[in-house]
Motif scaffolding. Structure first.
Motif, mmCIF file in Angstrom:
data_model
loop_
_atom_site.group_PDB
_atom_site.id
_atom_site.type_symbol
_atom_site.label_atom_id
_atom_site.label_comp_id
_atom_site.label_asym_id
_atom_site.label_seq_id
_atom_site.Cartn_x
_atom_site.Cartn_y
_atom_site.Cartn_z
ATOM 1 N N ASN A 76 0.813 -1.210 0.000
ATOM 2 C CA ASN A 76 0.000 0.000 0.000
ATOM 3 C C ASN A 76 0.853 1.269 0.000
ATOM 4 O OD1 ASN A 76 -2.412 -1.292 -0.190
ATOM 5 N ND2 ASN A 76 -2.760 -1.378 2.016
ATOM 6 N N VAL A 78 3.797 1.558 -1.771
ATOM 7 C CA VAL A 78 4.189 1.753 -3.169
ATOM 8 C C VAL A 78 2.971 2.161 -4.004
ATOM 9 C CG1 VAL A 78 5.032 0.583 -5.241
ATOM 10 C CG2 VAL A 78 6.160 0.196 -3.038
ATOM 11 N N GLY A 79 1.855 1.423 -3.839
ATOM 12 C CA GLY A 79 0.645 1.745 -4.597
ATOM 13 C C GLY A 79 0.153 3.149 -4.289
ATOM 14 N N GLY A 80 0.138 3.501 -3.010
ATOM 15 C CA GLY A 80 -0.366 4.808 -2.596
ATOM 16 C C GLY A 80 0.489 5.939 -3.141
ATOM 17 N N ALA A 82 2.490 5.783 -5.830
ATOM 18 C CA ALA A 82 2.337 5.826 -7.286
ATOM 19 C C ALA A 82 1.047 6.542 -7.652
ATOM 20 C CB ALA A 82 2.351 4.406 -7.853
ATOM 21 N N ALA A 83 -0.039 6.196 -6.942
ATOM 22 C CA ALA A 83 -1.320 6.826 -7.232
ATOM 23 C C ALA A 83 -1.249 8.328 -6.959
ATOM 24 C CB ALA A 83 -2.414 6.193 -6.390
ATOM 25 N N TRP A 85 1.340 10.254 -7.019
ATOM 26 C CA TRP A 85 2.191 10.884 -8.029
ATOM 27 C C TRP A 85 1.416 11.122 -9.323
ATOM 28 C CZ3 TRP A 85 7.074 12.862 -7.824
ATOM 29 C CH2 TRP A 85 7.699 13.159 -9.027
ATOM 30 N N ILE A 102 -10.055 4.588 -5.192
ATOM 31 C CA ILE A 102 -9.042 4.433 -4.146
ATOM 32 C C ILE A 102 -9.671 4.586 -2.764
ATOM 33 C CG2 ILE A 102 -7.003 5.540 -3.135
ATOM 34 C CD1 ILE A 102 -6.050 6.052 -6.016
ATOM 35 N N PHE A 154 -6.113 -0.247 2.248
ATOM 36 C CA PHE A 154 -5.769 0.284 0.934
ATOM 37 C C PHE A 154 -5.597 1.812 0.881
ATOM 38 C CE2 PHE A 154 -6.630 1.243 -3.526
ATOM 39 C CZ PHE A 154 -5.920 0.261 -4.188
ATOM 40 N N ALA A 158 -2.327 6.690 0.403
ATOM 41 C CA ALA A 158 -2.743 7.593 -0.675
ATOM 42 C C ALA A 158 -3.493 8.798 -0.109
ATOM 43 C CB ALA A 158 -3.615 6.839 -1.673
ATOM 44 N N THR B 31 -0.535 2.062 -10.337
ATOM 45 C CA THR B 31 -1.820 2.369 -9.720
ATOM 46 C C THR B 31 -2.916 1.449 -10.255
ATOM 47 O OG1 THR B 31 -1.145 4.673 -9.580
ATOM 48 C CG2 THR B 31 -3.474 4.215 -9.275
ATOM 49 N N TRP B 34 -2.457 -2.170 -8.977
ATOM 50 C CA TRP B 34 -2.748 -2.222 -7.539
ATOM 51 C C TRP B 34 -4.262 -2.156 -7.314
ATOM 52 C CZ3 TRP B 34 -3.428 2.789 -4.651
ATOM 53 C CH2 TRP B 34 -3.375 2.646 -3.270
#
Lengths: 280, 287
Positions: A76, A78-80, A82-83, A85, A102, A154, A158, B31, B34
């Motif tokens: 979460n 890395v995903g957060g 990336a999202a 960004w 999200i 999740f 983010a 994103t 995921w």
């Protein structure tokens, strides 16, 4: 200051009753539950509580909880990031849909989030037979616990980072790019220092929820003692077996985790505020 | 590449801005992967699996008396809890923002406690507290003859606990930003303090209160861990909908479990949509 009452001062009876309601609510709903956990845990003294925690099944539950958190939080994180960004630094159609998706896991019942993974990976799930033929177990095993925990935690990273990155705009990153910096070094040397405290707070909240999650992991765990039992699930088993002091001892450990997280959050918010104040 | 530039022709400045920062492809890809794996595909399974029963089977599965009773309890208790939380949360926010007293910081930190305390811990703590021999349960039983734990009232208390911080945390920033001069202007124009509160302060806080209400409700409807210990879980009386999902899963009724899940999600999104519309109307009427 003076004996004049400011025009915007509330009458004494109103102030007193609001304060009374606030304090009573805080006492009954916030302070007493916490006090009850520690009182019940220490009812038979500290050594007894300690002995309950040192039981092999409890230790196995603690290890599993830590393992699940260690596997969940990086995903979460890395995903957060990336999202955050791609949403805050670029314009593209469908952005609002992405943001809504999200945030979605926060308004889904934890039990339902566990259920969705059973529907896919369970014995009667979409991939059930395929997995069985290959002897891969997802539900009632570690992968299921991790997937369900990733779902419920999740949005944390983010959500804490995105508003801040939005507020800070794109100028600094654009300047870095113009000066020839690559994506990674722009992120590490320009963006990250600006959001580090908020990011840390988001990671801590994500971790606290991952370690404390109950409903979602309850559905996918199978409750095998010593194997697929996390700490919150172990609390339930002990409680249902009327081992109250053991249940409250483990619960007190989880409550301590919550208190430490709260304290850290207060400190990080102050640091973030100071950083924002200094920059302005 | 040239095609993309051509398509973006109407806004050249915007296009240039997009190209300046690197990393769009990579972060967008991460994103989507995921989001797709963890959220979209699983929720698609929830949306599709109940239809294995067929339309009539689905209706049949949902019109079971026990399912209806559990949905009524989950939604009724969640709405009631969020409603009771409104004045309590408002008072707490007021005590944190507007009052000058030594314990303010501590109270501010305490408000987040229900967010930080794992739900199972909250569940057994509230049960111990509100049980007939508990610190709060005993006086309530002796003075009023009320029993809270192991009744639907216990469900509502647990849901009040989980929803409270949502109200405080959405109202608090609005209250902090509320300009004192509007209140001073009202006072200068001859309004009494109660008129000012009713006609200046409360309307300014109303949209935030509604948002907080929606968040508290959404969280409470699906709540499981803090409820199942205090509820007593009697079928038809104090059995919440998420518990029924768990029970159906234990009976390997996957489609039936998914049906209850889908019904819960559709109902709560419907209610949240209504709240959203109400809020939009509220905002517009203030302009």
């Amino acid at each position: 200051m003076s004996q004049f009452r400011p025009a915007t001062a509330d009458p004494a009876w109103l102030r007193l009753s609001v304060a009374g309601v606030a304090l009573l609510t805080a006492l009954v709903l916030l302070v007493l539950p916490l006090a009850a956990v520690f009182t019940e845990a220490l009812r038979r003294g500290l050594p007894a509580a300690w002995a309950a925690i040192a039981e092999p099944d409890t230790l196995a539950a603690i290890r599993l909880t830590l393992l699940v958190a260690v596997l969940t939080v990086p995903v979460n994180l890395v995903g957060g990031l990336a999202a955050a960004w791609c949403i805050t630094k670029f314009d593209f159609p469908g952005k609002r849909v992405l943001v809504t998706l999200i945030e979605l896991p926060f308004s889904v019942s934890p039990v339902i989030s566990g259920l969705t993974f059973v529907l896919i990976f369970g014995a009667h799930g979409w991939l059930g037979e395929w997995l069985q033929a290959r002897d891969i177990q997802v539900i009632f095993a570690l992968p299921g616990l991790v997937l369900a925990t990733i779902f419920v935690t999740f949005p944390f990273v983010a959500r804490t980072v995105m508003p801040l990155m939005q507020e800070q705009g794109r100028e600094e990153e654009e300047a870095a790019a113009t000066l020839g910096a690559g994506g990674l070094s722009t992120f590490l040397r320009v963006t990250l220092p600006n959001v580090k405290w908020a990011l840390l707070a988001g990671v801590l909240l994500c971790n606290a929820r991952a370690m404390g999650e109950f409903g979602a992991v309850s559905v996918v765990s199978g409750h095998v003692r010593g194997e697929t039992n996390t700490m919150p699930l172990h609390v339930e088993i002990l409680y249902n077996e009327y081992q109250f002091s053991g249940a409250f001892a483990v619960a007190a450990l989880l409550a301590l985790l919550g208190l430490v997280t709260l304290g850290a959050k207060v400190v990080l918010e102050r640091l973030a505020g100071r950083q924002a104040g200094g920059a302005a | 590449m040239s095609g993309a530039t051509l398509m973006a022709a109407p806004g050249p400045a915007r296009r240039a801005k997009v190209a300046a920062i690197p990393g769009f492809g990579l972060t967008f890809g991460i994103t989507l992967a995921w989001l797709g794996t963890i959220v979209v595909i699983p929720l698609a399974a929830l949306a599709l699996r109940p239809w294995e029963l067929g339309l009539f089977g689905l209706i049949d599965s949902l019109s079971d008396a026990r399912v209806l009773a559990s949905l009524r309890l989950s939604f009724g208790a969640a709405l009631l809890a969020a409603l009771v939380d409104l004045p309590l949360g408002l008072a707490l926010a007021w005590a944190v923002v507007r009052m000058n007293w030594p314990g303010r910081r501590l109270l501010d930190a305490l408000v987040d406690m229900p967010f930080a305390l794992p739900t199972a811990v909250a569940g057994i703590a509230l049960t111990a507290l509100f049980a007939p021999n508990g610190w709060v349960g005993a006086p309530l039983a002796q003075l009023f003859g009320w029993s809270v734990a192991f009744t639907p009232a216990g469900v509502a208390v647990a849901l009040m606990f989980v929803g409270l911080p949502f109200i405080v945390r959405t109202v608090e920033p609005v209250m902090r930003d509320l300009a004192k001069d509007a209140e001073e202007a009202a006072a200068t124009l001859g309004a009494t303090r109660s008129q000012t509160l009713r006609r200046v302060v409360l309307p300014a806080l109303a949209p935030a209160l509604l948002t907080g209400f929606g968040l508290a409700f959404a969280r409470a409807v699906g709540e499981y861990g803090s409820v199942i210990f205090i509820a007593g879980n009697m079928p038809m009386v104090s059995e919440i909908a998420p518990l029924l999902i768990v029970i159906r899963l234990e009976q390997f009724d996957f489609a039936g479990a998914a049906a209850v899940g889908l019904a819960m999600l559709s109902l709560s999104f419907g209610i949240l949509l209504l709240l959203n519309l109400a809020q939009r109307r509220l905002r517009r009427s203030r302009r």
